[in-house]
Enzyme design. Sequence first.
Site, PDB file in Angstrom:
ATOM      1  N   ASP B  10       0.866  -1.175   0.000  1.00 10.23           N
ATOM      2  CA  ASP B  10       0.000   0.000   0.000  1.00 10.23           C
ATOM      3  C   ASP B  10       0.903   1.224   0.000  1.00 10.23           C
ATOM      4  O   ASP B  10       2.094   1.134   0.282  1.00 10.23           O
ATOM      5  CB  ASP B  10      -0.886   0.001   1.271  1.00 10.23           C
ATOM      6  CG  ASP B  10      -1.763   1.254   1.361  1.00 10.23           C
ATOM      7  OD1 ASP B  10      -2.290   1.681   0.318  1.00 10.23           O
ATOM      8  OD2 ASP B  10      -1.905   1.807   2.465  1.00 10.23           O
ATOM      9  N   SER B  11       0.331   2.375  -0.301  1.00  9.55           N
ATOM     10  CA  SER B  11       1.118   3.611  -0.269  1.00  9.55           C
ATOM     11  C   SER B  11       1.532   3.982   1.158  1.00  9.55           C
ATOM     12  O   SER B  11       2.461   4.757   1.346  1.00  9.55           O
ATOM     13  CB  SER B  11       0.303   4.746  -0.874  1.00  9.55           C
ATOM     14  OG  SER B  11      -0.894   4.918  -0.153  1.00  9.55           O
ATOM     15  N   CYS B  73      -4.471  -1.126  -1.935  1.00  7.58           N
ATOM     16  CA  CYS B  73      -4.531   0.308  -2.173  1.00  7.58           C
ATOM     17  C   CYS B  73      -5.381   0.496  -3.409  1.00  7.58           C
ATOM     18  O   CYS B  73      -5.083  -0.066  -4.469  1.00  7.58           O
ATOM     19  CB  CYS B  73      -3.105   0.814  -2.406  1.00  7.58           C
ATOM     20  SG  CYS B  73      -2.986   2.502  -3.043  1.00  7.58           S
ATOM     21  N   ASN B  74      -6.465   1.247  -3.278  1.00 10.82           N
ATOM     22  CA  ASN B  74      -7.371   1.423  -4.405  1.00 10.82           C
ATOM     23  C   ASN B  74      -6.716   2.151  -5.562  1.00 10.82           C
ATOM     24  O   ASN B  74      -6.903   1.794  -6.719  1.00 10.82           O
ATOM     25  CB  ASN B  74      -8.620   2.186  -3.953  1.00 10.82           C
ATOM     26  CG  ASN B  74      -9.593   1.295  -3.212  1.00 10.82           C
ATOM     27  OD1 ASN B  74     -10.494   0.745  -3.801  1.00 10.82           O
ATOM     28  ND2 ASN B  74      -9.383   1.126  -1.915  1.00 10.82           N
ATOM     29  N   GLU B 155      -6.210   9.858   9.391  1.00  8.88           N
ATOM     30  CA  GLU B 155      -4.832   9.751   9.880  1.00  8.88           C
ATOM     31  C   GLU B 155      -4.573  10.702  11.037  1.00  8.88           C
ATOM     32  O   GLU B 155      -3.681  10.475  11.843  1.00  8.88           O
ATOM     33  CB  GLU B 155      -3.839   9.991   8.734  1.00  8.88           C
ATOM     34  CG  GLU B 155      -3.915   8.899   7.682  1.00  8.88           C
ATOM     35  CD  GLU B 155      -2.625   8.686   6.911  1.00  8.88           C
ATOM     36  OE1 GLU B 155      -1.712   9.513   7.020  1.00  8.88           O
ATOM     37  OE2 GLU B 155      -2.538   7.665   6.200  1.00  8.88           O
ATOM     38  N   CYS B 187     -11.568   3.126  -0.642  1.00  4.92           N
ATOM     39  CA  CYS B 187     -10.261   3.569  -0.128  1.00  4.92           C
ATOM     40  C   CYS B 187     -10.036   2.820   1.170  1.00  4.92           C
ATOM     41  O   CYS B 187     -10.950   2.717   1.997  1.00  4.92           O
ATOM     42  CB  CYS B 187     -10.258   5.077   0.112  1.00  4.92           C
ATOM     43  SG  CYS B 187      -8.786   5.676   0.983  1.00  4.92           S
ATOM     44  N   THR B 188      -8.844   2.300   1.343  1.00  2.00           N
ATOM     45  CA  THR B 188      -8.596   1.417   2.486  1.00  2.00           C
ATOM     46  C   THR B 188      -8.639   2.139   3.839  1.00  2.00           C
ATOM     47  O   THR B 188      -8.685   1.492   4.880  1.00  2.00           O
ATOM     48  CB  THR B 188      -7.244   0.696   2.335  1.00  2.00           C
ATOM     49  OG1 THR B 188      -6.245   1.669   2.041  1.00  2.00           O
ATOM     50  CG2 THR B 188      -7.303  -0.335   1.232  1.00  2.00           C
ATOM     51  N   HIS B 189      -8.628   3.473   3.814  1.00  2.00           N
ATOM     52  CA  HIS B 189      -8.756   4.197   5.079  1.00  2.00           C
ATOM     53  C   HIS B 189     -10.208   4.249   5.575  1.00  2.00           C
ATOM     54  O   HIS B 189     -10.450   4.400   6.769  1.00  2.00           O
ATOM     55  CB  HIS B 189      -8.296   5.656   4.926  1.00  2.00           C
ATOM     56  CG  HIS B 189      -6.823   5.848   5.016  1.00  2.00           C
ATOM     57  ND1 HIS B 189      -5.969   5.483   4.002  1.00  2.00           N
ATOM     58  CD2 HIS B 189      -6.031   6.375   5.994  1.00  2.00           C
ATOM     59  CE1 HIS B 189      -4.724   5.790   4.352  1.00  2.00           C
ATOM     60  NE2 HIS B 189      -4.738   6.333   5.547  1.00  2.00           N
TER      61      HIS B 189
END
Lengths: 276, 276
Positions: B10-11, B73-74, B155, B187-189
């Site tokens: 992922d980023s 990560c999308n 975050e 989005c993974t967040h």
Amino acid sequence: MISKNIGIFDSGVGGLTVLREITKLLPNEDIVYFGDTARVPYGSKSRERILEYSFQDAAFLLSHNVKIIVIACNSASSTALQKLQDNLSVPLLGVIEPGALEAVRFSKNKKVGVIGTKATVESHSYTNAVHSLVGNDTSYEVFEKACPLFVPLTEDGWIDHTITHLVAEEYLSPLKEKGIDTLILGCTHYPLIKKTIQRVIGDEVSLVDSSVVVARELVRLLKFHDILNDQRRKGRIECFVSDDPDNFFTMAKLFLGDTKIDINEVSLDLIISQTV
Amino acid sequence: MISKNIGIFDSGVGGLTVLREITKLLPNEDIVYFGDTARVPYGSKSRERILEYSFQDAAFLLSHNVKIIVIACNSASSTALQKLQDNLSVPLLGVIEPGALEAVRFSKNKKVGVIGTKATVESHSYTNAVHSLVGNDTSYEVFEKACPLFVPLTEDGWIDHTITHLVAEEYLSPLKEKGIDTLILGCTHYPLIKKTIQRVIGDEVSLVDSSVVVARELVRLLKFHDILNDQRRKGRIECFVSDDPDNFFTMAKLFLGDTKIDINEVSLDLIISQTV
């Protein structure tokens, strides 16, 4: 006739607020701007990483015939200015010291607030700069507050938005409670939301917009080193970005209005290969 | 006995939501996770840049004995999955197709919403994936909306914050007006603020949490390729990051709770030198 360029670098578009003020005071200077959009933002990255990137950015500007380098990024200024100055032959100008100096000039009650990215606030650069300016006067107090959401809010164009106002209230209320009379905008994006910040912190607090102060300091430095450009024509503004020139173009309009600039993409590999 | 690792990249930290779901279903698998924290975020960068970074990330995982790679990560999935699959010998799993498939299963009125980063939304990957799944049924409508502030809000830990609620109202109201009955968290967040999203969009809308679906799809793929790990001991989770392991550790707690992980820093130079 001196025709060397003023070099400016930033992690992305934020430094354009500094560029804007510089072009107001120095319309005849040629400017080369590098925005490291492939690795933006710097403010949330480690000191080691910011240092490494800043050296590469400065080296890239040096390959473009610059006579002075402005680090138009608080995170990079607070981390890399001194180390870069030790290694470069051209003068450098960061945004921290000029901002701190202006704050000391403005503040009457000696309570100064600083807002910036996580990296800038954690470096305590403004606190250190203020304290080294006032020397023995230990009555100065500096209160720092990281405002990580201001950059994405600005870049998303939520300039006059209610939510930006609410976020500002959340971030600024601890500083307000401390009774500061001066607030340093310690991030080059923040001048874009200056009105909101002023409304929330109150008219009795003076805002220090580093971009304005840095432009004035740049004029002083160019005169001091006798490297002002004496050409009569309007200066050329050439921007290089390491990613997505189209997005940079859109953001540049938000920051600069209709000022004419050239935008070029440069590969990140090339930036990484630069050494001073 | 097969003891190769599951690779995830992922980023940054967002992919840890996917890792979390994978460890629930596959507690005995060893996992190697790479978070490219030196270049995070990917979602605001260009397709070319995301493609370049994804190849390097995958190559790094391949050097760590992986049997399958999950692109958690999308932005990277929507940009790089197909090109990576053409060049790698191990199976790959992105987050787009599983999410789209689940949405098609859930949706009764054939109106599906997708929220994600700028890069994911502009790629129209979910729209294309839904349309290719439903084939000739042209009555499916997909409505996409970029929500760039959700990542910094998450975050920054503003999970249950009023402002996050207000931002969600701003982003989601156009989708609500379209009458969607299913919303893909692209989005993974976003799983971290799932409750807020559900409250704002309404209980009548089903949320598709890609991380859950991807974990299920991973189990299916490992069985299909007959590469499930049959060890009895609990799997080891080894994380590599290209910057700031301390911050990753803090964020990992937010994402994973007390799950035990090893965190190592790896230089960006090493990542950049990787080729598949």
